[in-house]
Write a protein that holds these residues in place. Structure first.
Motif, mmCIF file in Angstrom:
data_model
loop_
_atom_site.group_PDB
_atom_site.id
_atom_site.type_symbol
_atom_site.label_atom_id
_atom_site.label_comp_id
_atom_site.label_asym_id
_atom_site.label_seq_id
_atom_site.Cartn_x
_atom_site.Cartn_y
_atom_site.Cartn_z
ATOM 1 N N TYR A 64 58.977 72.808 -11.377
ATOM 2 C CA TYR A 64 59.525 71.456 -11.445
ATOM 3 C C TYR A 64 59.024 70.619 -10.269
ATOM 4 O O TYR A 64 58.584 69.480 -10.450
ATOM 5 C CB TYR A 64 61.058 71.502 -11.442
ATOM 6 C CG TYR A 64 61.690 70.150 -11.249
ATOM 7 C CD1 TYR A 64 61.814 69.261 -12.303
ATOM 8 C CD2 TYR A 64 62.151 69.749 -9.986
ATOM 9 C CE1 TYR A 64 62.384 68.010 -12.120
ATOM 10 C CE2 TYR A 64 62.723 68.510 -9.808
ATOM 11 C CZ TYR A 64 62.840 67.644 -10.875
ATOM 12 O OH TYR A 64 63.392 66.397 -10.682
ATOM 13 N N GLU A 65 59.094 71.183 -9.063
ATOM 14 C CA GLU A 65 58.643 70.452 -7.878
ATOM 15 C C GLU A 65 57.149 70.172 -7.930
ATOM 16 O O GLU A 65 56.695 69.087 -7.571
ATOM 17 C CB GLU A 65 59.022 71.219 -6.616
ATOM 18 C CG GLU A 65 60.516 71.185 -6.354
ATOM 19 C CD GLU A 65 60.943 72.045 -5.180
ATOM 20 O OE1 GLU A 65 60.099 72.738 -4.573
ATOM 21 O OE2 GLU A 65 62.151 72.023 -4.861
ATOM 22 N N ALA A 66 56.362 71.138 -8.390
ATOM 23 C CA ALA A 66 54.916 70.934 -8.509
ATOM 24 C C ALA A 66 54.606 69.833 -9.528
ATOM 25 O O ALA A 66 53.744 68.981 -9.288
ATOM 26 C CB ALA A 66 54.229 72.236 -8.901
ATOM 27 N N SER A 68 56.600 67.410 -10.403
ATOM 28 C CA SER A 68 57.113 66.136 -9.891
ATOM 29 C C SER A 68 56.174 65.504 -8.873
ATOM 30 O O SER A 68 56.149 64.280 -8.719
ATOM 31 C CB SER A 68 58.485 66.343 -9.245
ATOM 32 O OG SER A 68 59.415 66.771 -10.193
ATOM 33 N N GLN A 69 55.394 66.319 -8.181
ATOM 34 C CA GLN A 69 54.508 65.806 -7.132
ATOM 35 C C GLN A 69 53.157 65.355 -7.654
ATOM 36 O O GLN A 69 52.433 64.652 -6.971
ATOM 37 C CB GLN A 69 54.319 66.863 -6.052
ATOM 38 C CG GLN A 69 55.586 67.117 -5.267
ATOM 39 C CD GLN A 69 55.430 68.240 -4.266
ATOM 40 O OE1 GLN A 69 54.363 68.814 -4.111
ATOM 41 N NE2 GLN A 69 56.512 68.560 -3.582
ATOM 42 N N GLY A 70 52.784 65.772 -8.820
ATOM 43 C CA GLY A 70 51.476 65.355 -9.319
ATOM 44 C C GLY A 70 51.070 66.133 -10.550
ATOM 45 O O GLY A 70 51.859 66.855 -11.150
ATOM 46 N N ASP A 76 60.284 75.809 -8.697
ATOM 47 C CA ASP A 76 58.952 75.649 -8.101
ATOM 48 C C ASP A 76 58.022 74.854 -9.008
ATOM 49 O O ASP A 76 57.311 73.959 -8.550
ATOM 50 C CB ASP A 76 58.340 77.018 -7.795
ATOM 51 C CG ASP A 76 59.079 77.761 -6.697
ATOM 52 O OD1 ASP A 76 59.758 77.103 -5.878
ATOM 53 O OD2 ASP A 76 58.983 79.002 -6.654
#
Length: 142
Positions: free
Chosen positions: A88-90, A92-94, A86
């Protein structure tokens, strides 16, 4: 008899490894907690690495964050820590502002999540204690 000793030896090896890991994470936690300093991370780079072996169930990757920060003396340091998917994804998005917890006396000792470090050391210490008890019981019975 020989088989019981072999099992006991294996339990001792596992107990030694768990004890060493618990000690490493524990000292890391206490070094930071004793004189904790918190600062904002300058730069964070999320990374995904494929796990070794087959992944039948679950995520086939491990996630890490490489980060840089400036300590209270104005010196720059870098660190790398495993993170959740979670986060990592956050990342990666900004821009997700992250706080770095570090030791004032040893600023190169740092973590992004101090509570996770504490829990890991406690869980490993519990595992080590169980393995020591199992090894001692196995040796006494043989």
């Amino acid at each position: 008899m020989r088989r019981a000793r072999r099992k006991a030896t294996m339990l001792v090896v596992i107990a030694l490894c768990a004890t060493a890991l618990a000690g490493w994470y524990g000292q890391r936690y206490w070094r930071i907690a004793a004189d904790e300093q918190v600062t904002a991370a300058l730069a964070v780079k999320p990374e995904a690495e494929a796990k070794l072996g087959k992944s039948i169930v679950g995520d086939p990757n491990r996630y890490f964050a490489s980060y840089r920060y400036i300590d209270a003396s104005g010196r720059e340091h870098a660190g790398r820590q495993s993170i959740s998917r979670d986060l990592y994804e956050a990342l990666s998005q900004g821009d997700v502002p992250l706080k770095v917890h570090y030791s004032r006396t040893s600023p190169d000792v740092s973590v992004l999540d101090l509570e996770t470090t504490r829990w890991v050391s406690l869980l490993l210490a519990g595992l080590a204690a169980l393995m020591w008890v199992a090894a001692i019981l196995r040796l006494v019975r043989s």
